[in-house]
Enzyme design. Sequence first.
Site, PDB file in Angstrom:
ATOM      1  N   PRO A 107      44.111  40.028  40.601  1.00  0.00           N
ATOM      2  CA  PRO A 107      43.573  40.164  41.963  1.00  0.00           C
ATOM      3  C   PRO A 107      42.793  38.961  42.500  1.00  0.00           C
ATOM      4  CG  PRO A 107      42.201  41.359  40.424  1.00  0.00           C
ATOM      5  CD  PRO A 107      43.366  40.821  39.631  1.00  0.00           C
ATOM      6  N   CYS A 108      43.501  37.908  42.820  1.00  0.00           N
ATOM      7  CA  CYS A 108      42.861  36.718  43.362  1.00  0.00           C
ATOM      8  C   CYS A 108      42.296  36.961  44.764  1.00  0.00           C
ATOM      9  CB  CYS A 108      43.826  35.538  43.355  1.00  0.00           C
ATOM     10  SG  CYS A 108      45.390  35.855  44.162  1.00  0.00           S
TER      11      CYS A 108
END
Length: 168
Positions: free
Chosen positions: A129-130
């Site tokens: 989850p950047c």
Amino acid sequence: MLYHQSYDSPLGAMSLLATDKGLCGLYFQGQAYFEKGFETSERREVSRPVLEETVAWLSAYFSGENPSTADLVLDLHGTPFQLRVWQALRAIPYGQVTTYGDLAKDLQCRSAQAIGGAVGRNPIALIVPCHRVLGAKGQLTGYASGLQVKEALLRREGLELDSLVKGD
């Protein structure tokens, strides 16, 4: 050999890539570094368990659920530094955020910019989850698929973004 499948998300078309070892790419069409490193790989458009599991995960995520990523098998390709950063991203809980600077501190890296470079080259959107990483002052910045997509993902996870500053 790569296996490919497309997925139509509420935020746009996505491309899923897998090897025999696991998921190696999950991209929004047109994002920066789209399928980087896999451009010349031979592909097959066939169903594979990891692709089916990823589609099920995406469907749950976009339905407002918080699906677990624990059972998804990933085959990440990157430098040792990038792999460390991507592993740290996986530890950011659903609906929470951190900053590039905090990641740098956690990873004992002197450069938030180096962290940002690795975050930006993350080949597996959402699952790694950047989108949960913000600028130093809590501003939305640096998402390969664009700030509108980043904002939509964070809102989908229940974050109140009115207090966040929109950066570039």
